[in-house]
Design a protein around this motif. Structure first.
Motif, PDB file in Angstrom:
ATOM      1  N   THR A  64       0.841  -1.195   0.000  1.00 45.18           N
ATOM      2  CA  THR A  64       0.000   0.000   0.000  1.00 45.18           C
ATOM      3  C   THR A  64       0.877   1.246   0.000  1.00 45.18           C
ATOM      4  N   PHE A  65       0.274   2.364  -0.353  1.00 49.17           N
ATOM      5  CA  PHE A  65       0.972   3.647  -0.296  1.00 49.17           C
ATOM      6  C   PHE A  65       0.832   4.203   1.116  1.00 49.17           C
ATOM      7  N   GLY A  66       1.938   4.380   1.782  1.00 50.50           N
ATOM      8  CA  GLY A  66       1.900   4.912   3.133  1.00 50.50           C
ATOM      9  C   GLY A  66       1.608   3.826   4.151  1.00 50.50           C
ATOM     10  N   THR A  67       2.072   4.065   5.364  1.00 52.04           N
ATOM     11  CA  THR A  67       1.886   3.076   6.417  1.00 52.04           C
ATOM     12  C   THR A  67       0.464   3.108   6.962  1.00 52.04           C
ATOM     13  N   PHE A  68      -0.034   4.297   7.266  1.00 50.25           N
ATOM     14  CA  PHE A  68      -1.348   4.419   7.884  1.00 50.25           C
ATOM     15  C   PHE A  68      -2.387   5.061   6.959  1.00 50.25           C
ATOM     16  N   MET A  69      -1.998   5.354   5.719  1.00 51.02           N
ATOM     17  CA  MET A  69      -2.928   6.011   4.806  1.00 51.02           C
ATOM     18  C   MET A  69      -4.239   5.256   4.641  1.00 51.02           C
ATOM     19  N   PRO A  70      -4.230   3.930   4.391  1.00 55.04           N
ATOM     20  CA  PRO A  70      -5.519   3.238   4.209  1.00 55.04           C
ATOM     21  C   PRO A  70      -6.428   3.338   5.433  1.00 55.04           C
ATOM     22  N   VAL A  71      -5.853   3.317   6.638  1.00 59.15           N
ATOM     23  CA  VAL A  71      -6.675   3.400   7.852  1.00 59.15           C
ATOM     24  C   VAL A  71      -7.305   4.778   7.976  1.00 59.15           C
ATOM     25  N   LEU A  72      -6.533   5.823   7.749  1.00 61.59           N
ATOM     26  CA  LEU A  72      -7.076   7.178   7.853  1.00 61.59           C
ATOM     27  C   LEU A  72      -8.122   7.437   6.775  1.00 61.59           C
ATOM     28  N   ILE A  73      -7.898   6.924   5.584  1.00 56.67           N
ATOM     29  CA  ILE A  73      -8.902   7.080   4.529  1.00 56.67           C
ATOM     30  C   ILE A  73     -10.169   6.291   4.885  1.00 56.67           C
ATOM     31  N   GLY A  74      -9.990   5.073   5.427  1.00 58.81           N
ATOM     32  CA  GLY A  74     -11.151   4.303   5.864  1.00 58.81           C
ATOM     33  C   GLY A  74     -11.923   5.010   6.952  1.00 58.81           C
ATOM     34  N   LEU A  75     -11.203   5.715   7.830  1.00 62.85           N
ATOM     35  CA  LEU A  75     -11.869   6.490   8.879  1.00 62.85           C
ATOM     36  C   LEU A  75     -12.667   7.643   8.271  1.00 62.85           C
ATOM     37  N   ALA A  76     -12.115   8.266   7.229  1.00 65.88           N
ATOM     38  CA  ALA A  76     -12.850   9.336   6.542  1.00 65.88           C
ATOM     39  C   ALA A  76     -14.092   8.785   5.847  1.00 65.88           C
ATOM     40  N   PHE A  77     -14.022   7.537   5.361  1.00 71.84           N
ATOM     41  CA  PHE A  77     -15.183   6.919   4.716  1.00 71.84           C
ATOM     42  C   PHE A  77     -16.366   6.793   5.697  1.00 71.84           C
TER      43      PHE A  77
END
Length: 511
Positions: free
Chosen positions: A337-350
């Motif tokens: 994935t791009f970035g270590t925590f990017m998917p989690v933060l984006i999922g939180l925004a979802f």
């Protein structure tokens, strides 16, 4: 030595987390599932203002007991202020006063609200007929004309109220209604005007201001509705739809046309009301036991924080769950994935944008940002200025999306502002580097895996059971921490790497 130390550490973390969890679940009887076990809410009113070393007087309306709700455990928090609670004209008010105060001041009112099905006789209005409003000139003529027209088309009081509310909410009101409502026809204006016109018609009516008792609300909106006295009882009407009755979770805070707060000697007065459904009945049951009257875990738990802060931690405590999922996806399954925590933060925004809209907004932002970043590559900028330029561009793109979707009537598009700007910037930068070094195919693959991880994190973090567990039992995060430490020492094959070594394993078996 390191391996033994890791095992001791992880076992200790699991032991502490499990012991505290079992203690709270079995001894304190904290609920394990997010069920509505009682109807108790914590309500908090926060007043803030500025004073210039002058005498201060602040008055605020307070909620009263009713046949629906009982107000219990009231607390008034202020530093150096005199507090006086009085009943005036059928209303409850608190008066704060101080001889001198300087700077920013904060006053708090906090209470618990319990749903009660009690048979309380309604308070009769004073006098057989209401006091008529003091209207003059054109306003008097317009009011009398509306009342006369409404009466002609109604057979009883209920019909008069419904017909009147329909006229006030008509998108194309007549000249009389337009004159009385003015240019800004707010709900409060319609409720107050309805009460005045009904009083002119000889019907007892009053404006009601309240809040909706929700699970979590950091800044509750004041709701207005209308009450009329008919057949020896007060009947509620929705001021917008004209329907009789209001939802059961509406708490009447005060009645009348006056504001919630009145003050003297203050500047920049602001009032916010927060609501939180509390687990207080379960905790209170434990506190009733003699030796549990002041438990350490309750005094230093998340429940002791202000309601606004509790709402924040409802979201923050979900991040470790999403991060743990990402650790499994990257270190065990083997996705990139791009970035270590990017998917989690984006999922939180979802969680706020909803999944479909979130995916659409995110991919569009990334695509436009990546296109501009590839153009900037031709300028041969240094890293820091380039990242700063991308950040500014991302902000402009987000603002443009908000304006465009608002003009198109797509209000969900306004939630694009919830995406973390810095994370988007770093994602665009990282994607451009991978594009230049490894090609478009690898960039698209890592981007797709990042979206898959974000969607999975969103699904996990929207499960109400998980949200309930991590907030009520935050010690469970110690067990997650132990699991992350163990996964940190995992050096075996990742699942997605197995096909790459399949041929090698087959060759070894042939030998």
């Amino acid at each position: 030595m390191n391996r033994r130390h890791l095992i001791i550490l992880t076992v200790t973390l699991m032991f502490i987390g499990s012991i505290v969890f079992l203690y709270k679940a079995l001894v304190l009887d904290f609920p394990l599932v997010p069920e509505v076990r009682s109807d108790i809410w914590d309500v908090e009113a926060h007043l803030t203002f500025v004073s210039d070393d002058k005498p201060i007087k602040v008055s605020m309306n307070l909620p009263r007991n009713s046949h629906r709700f009982a107000i219990v455990n009231e607390n008034f928090i202020s530093r150096g202020y005199g507090v006086n609670v009085v009943a005036e004209d059928g209303k409850r008010k608190v008066h704060w006063s101080i001889r001198k105060a300087k700077g920013t001041q904060n006053l708090y009112y906090r209470a618990s609200v319990r749903r009660m099905g009690r048979d309380i006789p309604p308070k009769k209005p004073e006098g057989s007929r209401p006091k008529k409003p003091d209207l003059k000139g054109a306003y008097r003529e317009a009011s009398e004309a509306i009342v006369s027209e409404v009466r002609e088309k109604s057979a009883d009081i209920n019909g008069i109220v419904i017909e009147l509310l329909q006229r006030l909410n008509n998108p194309r009101p007549g000249d009389n209604v337009a004159l009385l409502l003015g240019k800004k026809a707010s709900v409060q204006k319609k409720v107050d005007l309805s009460a005045q016109l009904l009083a002119l018609a000889g019907i007892h009516a009053r404006s009601v201001h309240g809040i909706r008792l929700e699970d979590q609300r950091r800044s509750s909106t004041i709701i207005r509705w209308l009450e009329i006295y008919d057949q020896k009882q007060w009947v509620s009407y929705d001021a917008v739809t004209g329907k009789r009755g209001v939802p059961e979770d509406y708490l009447a805070w005060w009645r009348g046309m006056e504001p919630l707060v009145q003050s003297q000697g203050t500047k920049n007065l602001a009032a916010t009301v927060s609501v939180s459904r509390s687990e207080e009945p379960v905790i209170q049951a434990a506190l009733d036991i003699e030796e549990m009257k002041k438990p350490f875990l309750l005094n230093f738990s998340l429940f002791s924080l202000p309601i606004e802060t509790q709402s924040v931690y409802h979201v923050i405590l979900l991040l470790p769950v999403g991060v743990f999922l990402l650790v499994i996806l990257r270190n065990v399954i083997g996705i990139r994935t791009f970035g270590t925590f990017m998917p989690v933060l984006i999922g939180l925004a979802f969680r706020e944008t909803q999944l479909v809209w979130g995916l659409l907004l995110f991919t569009t932002l990334i695509a436009l940002g990546l296109s501009i970043r590839l153009y900037l590559a031709h300028l041969q900028l240094l890293v820091v200025p380039r990242l700063s330029a991308i950040l500014i561009i991302v902000i402009f793109l987000m603002a443009g999306f908000s304006i465009l979707t608002h003009k198109l009537g797509l209000e969900r598009g306004l939630s694009v502002a919830l995406f973390p700007m810095v994370i988007l910037t770093m994602t665009i930068e990282r994607m451009s580097i991978v594009w230049e070094e490894l090609g478009a195919l690898e960039t698209l693959q890592q981007g797709a895996w990042s979206l898959v991880a974000a969607v999975l994190a969103y699904i996990v973090m929207t499960i109400s059971y998980i949200e309930h567990l991590v907030f009520v039992f935050p010690e469970l995060l110690l067990i997650l921490l132990a699991g992350m430490l163990l996964l940190g020492r995992y050096s075996g094959f990742r699942l997605l790497e197995l096909p790459r070594f399949k041929a090698l394993a087959k060759l070894g078996s042939d030998d």
